[in-house]
Design a protein around this motif. Sequence first.
Motif, short mmCIF file in Angstrom:
data_model
loop_
_atom_site.label_atom_id
_atom_site.label_comp_id
_atom_site.label_asym_id
_atom_site.label_seq_id
_atom_site.Cartn_x
_atom_site.Cartn_y
_atom_site.Cartn_z
N ALA A 19 0.85 -1.20 0.00
CA ALA A 19 0.00 0.00 0.00
C ALA A 19 0.88 1.24 0.00
CB ALA A 19 -0.91 0.00 1.22
N TYR A 20 0.60 2.17 -0.90
CA TYR A 20 1.36 3.40 -1.06
C TYR A 20 0.49 4.59 -0.68
CZ TYR A 20 4.96 0.85 -3.67
OH TYR A 20 5.97 -0.01 -4.04
N GLY A 21 1.06 5.53 0.08
CA GLY A 21 0.28 6.69 0.45
C GLY A 21 1.05 7.64 1.34
N SER A 22 0.30 8.53 2.02
CA SER A 22 0.96 9.56 2.84
C SER A 22 0.10 9.90 4.04
CB SER A 22 1.21 10.82 2.00
OG SER A 22 -0.02 11.37 1.55
N LEU A 23 0.76 10.47 5.06
CA LEU A 23 0.09 10.95 6.26
C LEU A 23 0.12 12.47 6.26
CD1 LEU A 23 1.73 8.57 8.90
CD2 LEU A 23 -0.33 8.17 7.55
N GLU A 24 -1.05 13.10 6.35
CA GLU A 24 -1.09 14.56 6.41
C GLU A 24 -1.04 15.07 7.84
OE1 GLU A 24 -4.33 16.13 4.14
OE2 GLU A 24 -3.34 15.70 2.22
N SER A 25 -1.19 14.17 8.81
CA SER A 25 -1.07 14.52 10.22
C SER A 25 -0.74 13.24 10.97
CB SER A 25 -2.36 15.15 10.75
OG SER A 25 -3.42 14.20 10.74
N LEU A 26 -0.35 13.39 12.21
CA LEU A 26 -0.11 12.22 13.04
C LEU A 26 -1.43 11.47 13.25
CD1 LEU A 26 2.31 13.70 15.73
CD2 LEU A 26 2.89 12.28 13.74
N THR A 27 -1.32 10.17 13.34
CA THR A 27 -2.52 9.35 13.52
C THR A 27 -2.41 8.57 14.83
OG1 THR A 27 -1.60 7.43 12.37
CG2 THR A 27 -2.74 9.07 11.03
N ILE A 28 -3.55 8.20 15.38
CA ILE A 28 -3.62 7.32 16.54
C ILE A 28 -4.47 6.11 16.15
CG2 ILE A 28 -4.35 7.09 18.95
CD1 ILE A 28 -4.08 10.10 19.24
N PRO A 29 -3.84 4.92 16.15
CA PRO A 29 -2.44 4.63 16.43
C PRO A 29 -1.54 5.08 15.27
CG PRO A 29 -3.55 2.64 15.69
CD PRO A 29 -4.62 3.70 15.83
N PRO A 30 -0.22 5.19 15.52
CA PRO A 30 0.69 5.62 14.46
C PRO A 30 0.71 4.62 13.30
CG PRO A 30 1.74 5.73 16.61
CD PRO A 30 0.46 4.98 16.80
N VAL A 31 0.87 5.14 12.10
CA VAL A 31 0.95 4.30 10.91
C VAL A 31 2.33 4.51 10.28
CG1 VAL A 31 -0.01 3.84 8.62
CG2 VAL A 31 -1.54 4.44 10.50
N PHE A 32 3.11 3.44 10.28
CA PHE A 32 4.44 3.51 9.68
C PHE A 32 4.58 2.59 8.46
CE2 PHE A 32 5.10 4.22 14.31
CZ PHE A 32 5.48 5.55 14.24
N CYS A 33 3.52 1.86 8.15
CA CYS A 33 3.66 0.81 7.16
C CYS A 33 3.32 1.25 5.74
CB CYS A 33 2.81 -0.41 7.54
SG CYS A 33 1.05 -0.07 7.75
N LEU A 34 2.74 2.43 5.56
CA LEU A 34 2.47 2.89 4.20
C LEU A 34 3.78 3.20 3.47
CD1 LEU A 34 -0.56 5.39 4.41
CD2 LEU A 34 -0.53 3.13 3.34
N GLN A 35 3.88 2.75 2.25
CA GLN A 35 5.06 3.06 1.46
C GLN A 35 4.91 4.44 0.83
OE1 GLN A 35 6.77 -0.24 -0.90
NE2 GLN A 35 4.97 -1.45 -0.27
N GLU A 36 5.98 5.19 0.80
CA GLU A 36 5.93 6.54 0.25
C GLU A 36 6.03 6.50 -1.28
OE1 GLU A 36 9.02 8.80 2.03
OE2 GLU A 36 8.12 8.79 4.04
N GLY A 37 5.58 7.60 -1.86
CA GLY A 37 5.68 7.74 -3.31
C GLY A 37 4.58 7.00 -4.04
N ILE A 38 4.89 6.62 -5.26
CA ILE A 38 3.92 5.92 -6.09
C ILE A 38 4.49 4.57 -6.50
CG2 ILE A 38 2.85 8.04 -6.95
CD1 ILE A 38 4.46 7.69 -9.51
#
Length: 473
Positions: free
Chosen positions: A441-460
Motif C-alpha cells: 500500500a502506497y500513500g501519505s500521512l497529512e497529520s499524526l494518527t492514533i495509532p501511528p501508521v508507519f507501514c504505508l510506502q511513500e511515493g507511487i
Amino acid sequence: MGKFHLTLLFLHTLFAINACLFPASHARHHRHTYKRHKHGHYISPPDSGISLPPSSQPNNPSADPPAYAPRGVFDVRSFGAVGDGVSDDTEAFKAAWDAACSSTDNSDSTALHAPSGHTFMIQSTIFSGPCQTDIIFQIDGSVVPPDGPEQWPKNTSKHQWLVFYKVGGMSLQGGGRIDGRGGKWWELPCKPHRGPNGTTLPGPCDSPIAIRFFESSNLTVKGLQIQNSPQFHFRFDVCHNVHIESIHITSPALSPNTDGIHIENTNNVQIYNSFISNGDDCVSIGSGCFDVDIRNITCGHGHGISIGSLGNHNSRACVHNVTVRDSLMRETSNGVRIKTWQGGSGAVSGVTFDNIRMDSVRNPIIIDQYYCSGKGCNNQTSAVLVTDIVYSSLKGTYDVRSPPMHFGCSDAVPCSNITLSDIELLPAVGEMVLDPFCWNAYGSLESLTIPPVFCLQEGIPPQPILESSIDHC
C-alpha cells in the motif's frame, strides 16, 4: 246528481289540478347512478374486472374508502384492496398503479395511496413505466408479502418482491412500514449460519429482494420504515439521479444477505439522514457506480459501508467519485471498507471518507483486495486498482480483535495515493493495537494518527506495473 256522485266529481277535479301544477314531483325520487372522474376517488367501470369485496361495501363503514379523495390521488381501496393483512391486494395495487401511471391530468404528479390503519398483502409484482406524469407512491399503512417460502406462489420469481421498472420521476414515500417478513427465508438450509461452524447446507436458496428499481431515473425514497427483508432491502440497478432521505431500515444482526441499500451501475446517488441496522452491508456500492454522496447515516451492527465486492469471476469493475461523511458506525464488523476479488480489472478511484465516528467497530478502516466469501480462492495476478482514497477525521473506538487499519493490497496491482488525516482510533476495551496492517500500500500521512501508521510506502508504485495491469475506467 246525488251527494255521492258530486263528491267523486270534486275529488277527480282536485287530482287533475294537482297533476297540472306539480308535474315533476315523482321525478325527485328516481335512483341516481354516476362515476367519479378518474383523477379523484375512482370507481371502476363495469367491464374492468375489479369489484369491491364485501368488507368494503357501505354496510361496513370502517373499511369504506373516503367519500372524497383529492384530484390525482388513487386510493388502492377504491380498486378493491381490503387491507386486512390476509386478502391478496396485488391486483388492486396494480390497477391503481396503471390508473395513476396512465393519468393524463395536467398536474405535475399523480399519487397512489395506501392509507394508514391497513395492512396490504402483495405478491411479487412489477410496476412498470414510463408514466404520463411523475408518480408519488404514498405508503402510510403497512405492506407485506406472503409469509415465507411455503406461502410464495408457485411459478413466481423468488428473486424479488416489489420491482419498479423503467420509471422516471417517482417518489416512494410516506409514514408507513414495508415489512419483508424475512424470518422464514433466513432459515433456509443454504444460509451461512445453518450448517456447522457457519457453513451452509444443500437446499433451495433463492430469497427475494424487498424493493428493486431497475432502469429508472429521478427517484426519491423518503420517510419510510423498511424491515426484515428476506435479502437486500433496497437495490438500484442501472438507475440515474437517486435521492434517499430519512428512511429507517432494520433487521436482526444475524439476518443473512440483508444489505440495507445496494447500488449497481447507478450514478448521481444521494443517501442522507437515515438509520440502517441490519445483518449485512449498511450500504454497498457495486460496479459501475459514480457520483455517490452519503451523509449523516447511522449504521448499527451489520458490516458497515462497503465499496464492493468488485471483480468477481475476473470481471471488470469501475467505481469513482464516492463520498461518505458525517456518519456513525455503531458496533459494526467493518467501518468503511473497499473489497475486491483477485483476478478482476478496472479501478476504484476518487473516494473520500470524512468525519465518521466509530463506536466499537471491529475493522474501522479496511481495504481488502483478497476478498473471498468461500473456499478455494486461488491467488491471481490481476486486480482492480484502488487509488486516490482519502480518510479524514475518522475517530472513535475499535474492537482489539483486529487492527484498526488494514490495507491488504494486491501483489501485482498495489494500492496507491492513500491519504490519512486526523485519524484517532482507540480500543473500546483492552490495550491499543500499535501495528496497523499494510501490504503493498502506497500513500501519505497529512497529520499524526492514533495509532501511528508507519507501514504505508511513500511515493507511487512502479509505473510499469500499473500500466501493464490496469484497464482504465
